[in-house]
Design an enzyme around this catalytic site. Sequence first.
Site, mmCIF file in Angstrom:
data_model
loop_
_atom_site.group_PDB
_atom_site.id
_atom_site.type_symbol
_atom_site.label_atom_id
_atom_site.label_comp_id
_atom_site.label_asym_id
_atom_site.label_seq_id
_atom_site.Cartn_x
_atom_site.Cartn_y
_atom_site.Cartn_z
ATOM 1 N N ASP A 124 -13.727 30.131 -29.727
ATOM 2 C CA ASP A 124 -14.044 29.874 -28.318
ATOM 3 C C ASP A 124 -15.107 28.779 -28.191
ATOM 4 O O ASP A 124 -15.953 28.630 -29.070
ATOM 5 C CB ASP A 124 -14.543 31.189 -27.684
ATOM 6 N N SER B 67 -11.012 39.946 -25.093
ATOM 7 C CA SER B 67 -9.972 39.102 -24.496
ATOM 8 C C SER B 67 -8.554 39.421 -24.963
ATOM 9 O O SER B 67 -7.793 38.527 -25.324
ATOM 10 C CB SER B 67 -10.282 37.619 -24.748
ATOM 11 N N GLU C 92 -15.978 45.421 -37.675
ATOM 12 C CA GLU C 92 -17.330 44.990 -37.324
ATOM 13 C C GLU C 92 -17.183 43.735 -36.467
ATOM 14 O O GLU C 92 -16.364 42.866 -36.778
ATOM 15 C CB GLU C 92 -18.129 44.637 -38.592
ATOM 16 N N ARG D 93 -16.576 39.252 -25.456
ATOM 17 C CA ARG D 93 -15.391 40.009 -25.005
ATOM 18 C C ARG D 93 -14.338 40.018 -26.103
ATOM 19 O O ARG D 93 -14.327 39.167 -26.979
ATOM 20 C CB ARG D 93 -14.747 39.313 -23.793
ATOM 21 N N ASN E 66 -14.427 25.353 -27.229
ATOM 22 C CA ASN E 66 -14.010 23.948 -27.406
ATOM 23 C C ASN E 66 -14.294 23.124 -26.159
ATOM 24 O O ASN E 66 -14.766 21.990 -26.242
ATOM 25 C CB ASN E 66 -12.502 23.856 -27.699
ATOM 26 N N ARG F 16 -16.483 23.689 -23.677
ATOM 27 C CA ARG F 16 -17.917 23.494 -23.418
ATOM 28 C C ARG F 16 -18.528 22.514 -24.425
ATOM 29 O O ARG F 16 -19.397 21.727 -24.098
ATOM 30 C CB ARG F 16 -18.645 24.846 -23.463
ATOM 31 N N GLU G 6 -2.780 34.533 -21.614
ATOM 32 C CA GLU G 6 -3.537 34.151 -20.408
ATOM 33 C C GLU G 6 -3.811 32.643 -20.364
ATOM 34 O O GLU G 6 -4.038 32.078 -19.298
ATOM 35 C CB GLU G 6 -4.876 34.900 -20.357
ATOM 36 N N ASN G 7 -3.783 31.968 -21.540
ATOM 37 C CA ASN G 7 -4.087 30.532 -21.585
ATOM 38 C C ASN G 7 -3.057 29.660 -20.845
ATOM 39 O O ASN G 7 -3.330 28.505 -20.536
ATOM 40 C CB ASN G 7 -4.212 30.027 -23.029
ATOM 41 N N TRP G 8 -1.875 30.225 -20.529
ATOM 42 C CA TRP G 8 -0.873 29.432 -19.779
ATOM 43 C C TRP G 8 -1.408 29.045 -18.404
ATOM 44 O O TRP G 8 -0.941 28.097 -17.795
ATOM 45 C CB TRP G 8 0.434 30.220 -19.578
HETATM 46 C C1 FPP Z 1 -11.064 28.052 -26.943
HETATM 47 O O1 FPP Z 1 -11.938 27.113 -26.385
HETATM 48 C C2 FPP Z 1 -9.999 27.445 -27.694
HETATM 49 C C3 FPP Z 1 -8.655 27.565 -27.447
HETATM 50 C C4 FPP Z 1 -8.103 28.326 -26.325
HETATM 51 C C5 FPP Z 1 -7.674 26.910 -28.300
HETATM 52 C C6 FPP Z 1 -7.968 26.907 -29.764
HETATM 53 C C7 FPP Z 1 -7.157 25.867 -30.381
HETATM 54 C C8 FPP Z 1 -7.544 25.064 -31.391
HETATM 55 C C9 FPP Z 1 -8.847 25.159 -32.097
HETATM 56 C C10 FPP Z 1 -6.651 23.978 -31.830
HETATM 57 C C11 FPP Z 1 -5.374 24.346 -32.479
HETATM 58 C C12 FPP Z 1 -5.424 25.442 -33.445
HETATM 59 C C13 FPP Z 1 -4.741 25.537 -34.592
HETATM 60 C C14 FPP Z 1 -4.740 26.822 -35.328
HETATM 61 C C15 FPP Z 1 -3.971 24.441 -35.194
HETATM 62 P P1 FPP Z 1 -11.970 26.988 -24.808
HETATM 63 O O2 FPP Z 1 -11.043 25.903 -24.404
HETATM 64 O O3 FPP Z 1 -11.700 28.329 -24.209
HETATM 65 O O4 FPP Z 1 -13.452 26.560 -24.566
HETATM 66 P P2 FPP Z 1 -14.354 26.896 -23.278
HETATM 67 O O5 FPP Z 1 -14.456 28.386 -23.215
HETATM 68 O O6 FPP Z 1 -15.646 26.242 -23.619
HETATM 69 O O7 FPP Z 1 -13.671 26.291 -22.108
#
Ligand code: FPP
Length: 248
Positions: free
Chosen positions: A22, A198, A209, A196, A24, A26, A69-71
Amino acid sequence: MESLKSKINLERLPKHVAIIMDGNGRWAKKHGKPRVFGHRNGVKSVREVTECAAELGIDYLTLYAFSTENWSRPQKEVEALMLLLVQTLHNEISTLNKNNIKLQAIGDLEKLPGKTRKALLSGIELTKDNTRMTLVLALNYSAKWEILEATKKVAENVKNGSLGLEDINEDVFSNALSTKNIPDPELLIRTSGETRLSNFLLWQLAYAEFYFTAEFWPDFKKESFYQAILDYQNRERRFGKTSEQLVT
Ligand code: FPP
């Protein structure tokens, strides 16, 4: 860094580590860049942590790459993530093979875009004989969905008479989940300061753990992973027993 690694007791490693990657978005914002820049840098952490887990001797690493939920994210971001997955799979399969790592996936894969699904299934096929570690990608995954699917499978077997109602137990149910044959994770890591679950592995994490760190996923590298393992090893896992019972 070597000193952190040297503190790890290789005899007491978790067999299975699950990670909610989680932060990316931010991380990208902090660097004044679009969210997809964060995801691209997140892939670098995926590569580093995978390599590190295999080197240590961890058997299973499960990464929450995309939840059901990411959709609901902006369409452009979803498309970019799906494309990034295809690119990453194409780029990394040879590295997985070189490192003897098997790829698996859990989630409702039928609903992934054709190209993503194809790249994923091809990666799974091309690495299926590898034995050092299994990398499980949770894609279009939802634990509640998984539990409902398992319930339907078990119910179907009761309905057609191949399973008695009184024969339903934890093993029967675990074997109906998409993680059948994979031991439950002993350690769950979530980055970015969120605490969370999630909708991730609700059944399988019953005794895990939990390790939470404020670091955003693109900043989570080898040293952070070693730290999480050390933290896990400093905990006492009691499984409902008392400390005294564990000593005897
Ligand atoms: C969460 O950060 C990240 C994701 C929902 C996607 C994770 C995907 C990758 C790291 C790339 C592809 C993965 C693989 C295994 C090849 P967020 O976008 O929810 O960050 P935020 O909470 O700060 O907005």
